[in-house]
Design a protein around this motif. Sequence first.
Motif, PDB file in Angstrom:
ATOM      1  N   LEU A 136       0.840  -1.201   0.000  1.00 12.36           N
ATOM      2  CA  LEU A 136       0.000   0.000   0.000  1.00 12.36           C
ATOM      3  C   LEU A 136       0.874   1.250   0.000  1.00 12.36           C
ATOM      4  CD1 LEU A 136      -2.953  -0.833   2.408  1.00 12.36           C
ATOM      5  CD2 LEU A 136      -3.069  -0.397  -0.046  1.00 12.36           C
ATOM      6  N   SER A 137       2.171   1.046   0.232  1.00  9.47           N
ATOM      7  CA  SER A 137       3.121   2.161   0.143  1.00  9.47           C
ATOM      8  C   SER A 137       3.066   2.806  -1.243  1.00  9.47           C
ATOM      9  CB  SER A 137       4.543   1.690   0.451  1.00  9.47           C
ATOM     10  OG  SER A 137       4.975   0.731  -0.507  1.00  9.47           O
ATOM     11  N   VAL A 138       2.671   2.045  -2.268  1.00 12.44           N
ATOM     12  CA  VAL A 138       2.531   2.604  -3.613  1.00 12.44           C
ATOM     13  C   VAL A 138       1.455   3.685  -3.609  1.00 12.44           C
ATOM     14  CG1 VAL A 138       1.860   2.094  -5.999  1.00 12.44           C
ATOM     15  CG2 VAL A 138       3.309   0.480  -4.742  1.00 12.44           C
ATOM     16  N   VAL A 139       0.312   3.392  -3.013  1.00 13.40           N
ATOM     17  CA  VAL A 139      -0.786   4.356  -2.941  1.00 13.40           C
ATOM     18  C   VAL A 139      -0.368   5.567  -2.115  1.00 13.40           C
ATOM     19  CG1 VAL A 139      -3.153   4.719  -2.120  1.00 13.40           C
ATOM     20  CG2 VAL A 139      -2.520   2.550  -3.231  1.00 13.40           C
ATOM     21  N   ILE A 140       0.238   5.313  -0.966  1.00 10.24           N
ATOM     22  CA  ILE A 140       0.661   6.400  -0.081  1.00 10.24           C
ATOM     23  C   ILE A 140       1.707   7.269  -0.775  1.00 10.24           C
ATOM     24  CG2 ILE A 140       1.783   6.929   2.124  1.00 10.24           C
ATOM     25  CD1 ILE A 140       0.492   4.232   3.139  1.00 10.24           C
ATOM     26  N   THR A 141       2.628   6.643  -1.507  1.00  9.43           N
ATOM     27  CA  THR A 141       3.658   7.387  -2.241  1.00  9.43           C
ATOM     28  C   THR A 141       3.032   8.282  -3.298  1.00  9.43           C
ATOM     29  OG1 THR A 141       5.315   5.667  -1.876  1.00  9.43           O
ATOM     30  CG2 THR A 141       5.710   7.187  -3.695  1.00  9.43           C
ATOM     31  N   LEU A 142       2.056   7.772  -4.037  1.00 13.63           N
ATOM     32  CA  LEU A 142       1.403   8.592  -5.063  1.00 13.63           C
ATOM     33  C   LEU A 142       0.737   9.818  -4.448  1.00 13.63           C
ATOM     34  CD1 LEU A 142      -0.170   5.825  -7.341  1.00 13.63           C
ATOM     35  CD2 LEU A 142       1.715   7.355  -7.899  1.00 13.63           C
TER      36      LEU A 142
ATOM     37  N   ALA B 244      -6.538  10.754 -13.560  1.00 12.71           N
ATOM     38  CA  ALA B 244      -7.601   9.763 -13.407  1.00 12.71           C
ATOM     39  C   ALA B 244      -6.993   8.357 -13.420  1.00 12.71           C
ATOM     40  CB  ALA B 244      -8.630   9.919 -14.523  1.00 12.71           C
ATOM     41  N   LYS B 245      -5.947   8.176 -14.228  1.00 14.99           N
ATOM     42  CA  LYS B 245      -5.264   6.884 -14.286  1.00 14.99           C
ATOM     43  C   LYS B 245      -4.590   6.575 -12.943  1.00 14.99           C
ATOM     44  CE  LYS B 245      -1.888   6.507 -17.312  1.00 14.99           C
ATOM     45  NZ  LYS B 245      -1.090   6.305 -18.531  1.00 14.99           N
ATOM     46  N   SER B 246      -3.973   7.587 -12.325  1.00 13.61           N
ATOM     47  CA  SER B 246      -3.357   7.404 -11.013  1.00 13.61           C
ATOM     48  C   SER B 246      -4.409   7.034  -9.979  1.00 13.61           C
ATOM     49  CB  SER B 246      -2.652   8.680 -10.551  1.00 13.61           C
ATOM     50  OG  SER B 246      -1.670   9.093 -11.450  1.00 13.61           O
ATOM     51  N   LEU B 247      -5.516   7.730 -10.010  1.00 11.12           N
ATOM     52  CA  LEU B 247      -6.606   7.460  -9.073  1.00 11.12           C
ATOM     53  C   LEU B 247      -7.140   6.041  -9.260  1.00 11.12           C
ATOM     54  CD1 LEU B 247      -8.544   8.406  -6.870  1.00 11.12           C
ATOM     55  CD2 LEU B 247     -10.011   9.328  -8.664  1.00 11.12           C
ATOM     56  N   ALA B 248      -7.341   5.647 -10.509  1.00  8.73           N
ATOM     57  CA  ALA B 248      -7.821   4.293 -10.787  1.00  8.73           C
ATOM     58  C   ALA B 248      -6.822   3.256 -10.272  1.00  8.73           C
ATOM     59  CB  ALA B 248      -8.060   4.115 -12.286  1.00  8.73           C
ATOM     60  N   GLY B 249      -5.551   3.512 -10.493  1.00 12.67           N
ATOM     61  CA  GLY B 249      -4.519   2.599 -10.004  1.00 12.67           C
ATOM     62  C   GLY B 249      -4.539   2.484  -8.494  1.00 12.67           C
ATOM     63  N   CYS B 250      -4.674   3.613  -7.813  1.00 11.25           N
ATOM     64  CA  CYS B 250      -4.740   3.611  -6.347  1.00 11.25           C
ATOM     65  C   CYS B 250      -5.941   2.815  -5.850  1.00 11.25           C
ATOM     66  CB  CYS B 250      -4.806   5.038  -5.818  1.00 11.25           C
ATOM     67  SG  CYS B 250      -3.267   5.937  -5.886  1.00 11.25           S
ATOM     68  N   VAL B 251      -7.083   3.027  -6.482  1.00 14.62           N
ATOM     69  CA  VAL B 251      -8.300   2.305  -6.088  1.00 14.62           C
ATOM     70  C   VAL B 251      -8.122   0.808  -6.317  1.00 14.62           C
ATOM     71  CG1 VAL B 251     -10.741   1.940  -6.675  1.00 14.62           C
ATOM     72  CG2 VAL B 251      -9.847   4.269  -6.405  1.00 14.62           C
ATOM     73  N   LEU B 252      -7.541   0.433  -7.461  1.00 13.18           N
ATOM     74  CA  LEU B 252      -7.348  -0.988  -7.769  1.00 13.18           C
ATOM     75  C   LEU B 252      -6.344  -1.636  -6.812  1.00 13.18           C
ATOM     76  CD1 LEU B 252      -7.368  -0.870 -11.666  1.00 13.18           C
ATOM     77  CD2 LEU B 252      -9.106  -1.908 -10.167  1.00 13.18           C
ATOM     78  N   ILE B 253      -5.265  -0.921  -6.503  1.00 14.60           N
ATOM     79  CA  ILE B 253      -4.286  -1.467  -5.544  1.00 14.60           C
ATOM     80  C   ILE B 253      -4.929  -1.646  -4.177  1.00 14.60           C
ATOM     81  CG2 ILE B 253      -2.151  -0.971  -4.267  1.00 14.60           C
ATOM     82  CD1 ILE B 253      -1.122   0.404  -6.867  1.00 14.60           C
TER      83      ILE B 253
END
Length: 137
Positions: free
Chosen positions: A100-106, A119-128
């Motif tokens: 989840l560090s990926v989401v926190i880092t973003l 929007a792509k970053s947000l989608a990635g965060c939601v999927l992770i």
Amino acid sequence: MWVVFALLSAIFAALTSILAKIGIDGVNSNLATAIRTVVVVILAWGMVFLTHTLSGLTEISRKSWIFLILSGIATGASWLCYYRALQMGDASKVVPIDKLSVVITLVLAFVFLHEQFTAKSLAGCVLIGAGTLLMVL
């Protein structure tokens, strides 16, 4: 070229988790982290000497020193918590939560480094996040 190193990083991180879970059996998590850290220090300084980059030490700015030290403190805290979690839980559950560090880092990169959050970053965060929940529940 950065993609190759990023993929190698992911492979080595995966190996780190599996090797650590096997190696930590019967070992205090703080002691295990200290042993791992000594190995990392030896490898890192070995690369400095191997690549003849020690001369750059005197060129590091005060700001860089401060942030590199803070980064080291964060790394140490992360490793201590990670090894304790690995000792207590299954690697298959600890690792997804750790990632989840990926989401926190973003989010932190958006807030502090003013990097683009799309929007792509947000989608990635939601999927992770959703993937992590699916894996640990």
